[in-house]
Design a protein around this motif. Structure first.
Motif, short mmCIF file in Angstrom:
data_model
loop_
_atom_site.label_atom_id
_atom_site.label_comp_id
_atom_site.label_asym_id
_atom_site.label_seq_id
_atom_site.Cartn_x
_atom_site.Cartn_y
_atom_site.Cartn_z
N HIS A 38 47.15 35.04 92.13
CA HIS A 38 46.67 33.80 91.50
C HIS A 38 45.14 33.67 91.47
O HIS A 38 44.60 33.17 90.49
N GLY A 39 44.48 34.06 92.53
CA GLY A 39 43.04 33.80 92.68
C GLY A 39 42.17 34.47 91.65
O GLY A 39 41.18 33.91 91.19
N ASN A 40 42.54 35.69 91.25
CA ASN A 40 41.75 36.40 90.24
C ASN A 40 41.79 35.66 88.92
O ASN A 40 40.76 35.38 88.31
N SER A 41 42.97 35.29 88.47
CA SER A 41 43.08 34.60 87.18
C SER A 41 42.57 33.17 87.25
O SER A 41 42.18 32.60 86.24
N GLU A 42 42.56 32.58 88.44
CA GLU A 42 42.05 31.22 88.61
C GLU A 42 40.55 31.21 88.92
O GLU A 42 39.98 30.16 89.20
N HIS A 43 39.93 32.38 88.91
CA HIS A 43 38.48 32.52 89.13
C HIS A 43 38.03 31.88 90.44
O HIS A 43 37.16 31.02 90.47
N ARG A 44 38.63 32.33 91.52
CA ARG A 44 38.27 31.82 92.84
C ARG A 44 37.26 32.75 93.52
O ARG A 44 37.29 33.95 93.34
N THR A 45 36.39 32.16 94.31
CA THR A 45 35.45 32.93 95.13
C THR A 45 36.22 33.49 96.32
O THR A 45 36.99 32.78 96.95
N TYR A 46 36.00 34.76 96.62
CA TYR A 46 36.83 35.41 97.64
C TYR A 46 36.04 36.16 98.72
O TYR A 46 36.62 36.83 99.56
N ALA A 47 34.72 36.04 98.73
CA ALA A 47 33.90 36.68 99.76
C ALA A 47 32.53 36.00 99.81
O ALA A 47 32.18 35.23 98.92
N GLU A 48 31.79 36.29 100.85
CA GLU A 48 30.45 35.73 100.98
C GLU A 48 29.53 36.35 99.94
O GLU A 48 29.66 37.52 99.60
N ARG A 55 27.55 34.39 93.16
CA ARG A 55 28.73 33.51 93.20
C ARG A 55 29.32 33.33 91.81
O ARG A 55 30.53 33.43 91.61
N LEU A 56 28.47 33.11 90.81
CA LEU A 56 28.96 32.94 89.44
C LEU A 56 29.60 34.23 88.92
O LEU A 56 30.62 34.20 88.25
N SER A 57 28.99 35.36 89.24
CA SER A 57 29.55 36.64 88.83
C SER A 57 30.91 36.87 89.46
O SER A 57 31.88 37.22 88.79
N MET A 58 31.01 36.66 90.78
CA MET A 58 32.27 36.86 91.48
C MET A 58 33.35 35.94 90.94
O MET A 58 34.50 36.33 90.77
N LYS A 59 32.97 34.73 90.66
CA LYS A 59 33.95 33.72 90.27
C LYS A 59 34.42 33.88 88.82
O LYS A 59 35.58 33.61 88.52
N HIS A 60 33.55 34.31 87.93
CA HIS A 60 33.89 34.25 86.51
C HIS A 60 34.00 35.58 85.77
O HIS A 60 34.60 35.62 84.70
N LEU A 61 33.41 36.64 86.28
CA LEU A 61 33.42 37.89 85.51
C LEU A 61 34.60 38.76 85.93
O LEU A 61 34.70 39.17 87.08
N ARG A 62 35.47 39.03 84.98
CA ARG A 62 36.66 39.84 85.20
C ARG A 62 36.82 40.81 84.05
O ARG A 62 36.53 40.48 82.90
N GLY A 63 37.31 42.00 84.33
CA GLY A 63 37.64 42.94 83.26
C GLY A 63 36.44 43.75 82.79
O GLY A 63 35.52 44.04 83.55
N GLN A 64 36.45 44.11 81.52
CA GLN A 64 35.43 44.98 80.92
C GLN A 64 34.47 44.12 80.10
O GLN A 64 34.89 43.43 79.18
N GLY A 65 33.20 44.21 80.43
CA GLY A 65 32.20 43.41 79.73
C GLY A 65 31.04 44.22 79.24
O GLY A 65 30.97 45.44 79.45
N VAL A 66 30.13 43.54 78.59
CA VAL A 66 28.89 44.16 78.12
C VAL A 66 27.75 43.24 78.54
O VAL A 66 27.87 42.02 78.48
N GLU A 67 26.66 43.85 79.03
CA GLU A 67 25.47 43.08 79.35
C GLU A 67 24.35 43.54 78.44
O GLU A 67 23.98 44.70 78.43
N ILE A 68 23.85 42.59 77.67
CA ILE A 68 22.78 42.87 76.72
C ILE A 68 21.47 42.44 77.33
O ILE A 68 21.33 41.31 77.79
N GLY A 69 20.51 43.35 77.38
CA GLY A 69 19.18 43.00 77.85
C GLY A 69 18.99 43.00 79.35
O GLY A 69 18.10 42.34 79.86
N ALA A 70 19.82 43.73 80.09
CA ALA A 70 19.72 43.73 81.55
C ALA A 70 18.44 44.40 82.05
O ALA A 70 17.94 44.06 83.11
N GLY A 71 17.95 45.35 81.28
CA GLY A 71 16.78 46.09 81.74
C GLY A 71 17.06 46.76 83.07
O GLY A 71 18.12 47.35 83.26
#
Length: 152
Positions: A38-48, A55-71
């Motif tokens: 449940h926690g993965n699909s519910e975007h729960r924080t699971y570690a320090e 925190r935002l990355s852990m909570k909301h980013l799942r699967g395969q993504g693209v980052e534009i402009g990361a440098g």
């Protein structure tokens, strides 16, 4: 895609940061099973984490993504999140020789719904780092980014 490992999971943090779990008298293994179910699909924080970005990355980013402009400062990823890196020009993508991952050329000003645009409906998440301020129109840039996301 990588899978969540128990070593990445902190049962006490998971329980502390998710109020509905505080009254449960579950073992660490039961909490981890709950997170996997449940926690993965519910975007729960699971570690320090060390920062709001983490925190935002852990909570909301799942699967395969693209980052534009990361440098040279890509967004930290957790769990099963994986990322391909992109920019508007090849010389600006991780201009150091130590980066050997996938590199895409994406200009969010020109992303379209045309059938031959390989960026459309491909990604679970899109990160635009220091990109929107360079768009011809911030509204068109956001619309084009939304076209890059998979439906649902």
């Amino acid at each position: 895609m990588t899978q969540f490992e128990f070593s990445d999971f902190n049962p006490s943090v998971y329980k502390q940061l998710n109020q509905d779990l505080r009254e449960q008298n579950w073992s660490d293994e039961e909490l981890f099973r709950h997170f996997l179910q449940h926690g993965n699909s519910e975007h729960r924080t699971y570690a320090e984490v060390n920062s709001t970005l983490d925190r935002l990355s852990m909570k909301h980013l799942r699967g395969q993504g693209v980052e534009i402009g990361a440098g040279k400062s890509p967004t930290p990823l957790f769990g099963n999140a994986e990322c391909v890196y992109a920019d508007i020009a090849s010389h600006t993508i991780f201009d150091s020789s130590d980066y050997s991952g996938d590199k895409l050329l994406i200009n969010i000003n020109t992303v379209s719904r045309r059938p031959n645009d390989e960026s459309v409906e491909k990604w679970d998440f899109v990160i635009a780092s220091h990109v929107l301020e360079h768009c011809d129109s911030i509204f068109h840039g956001l619309r084009n980014i939304s076209w890059m996301l998979k439906r649902g």
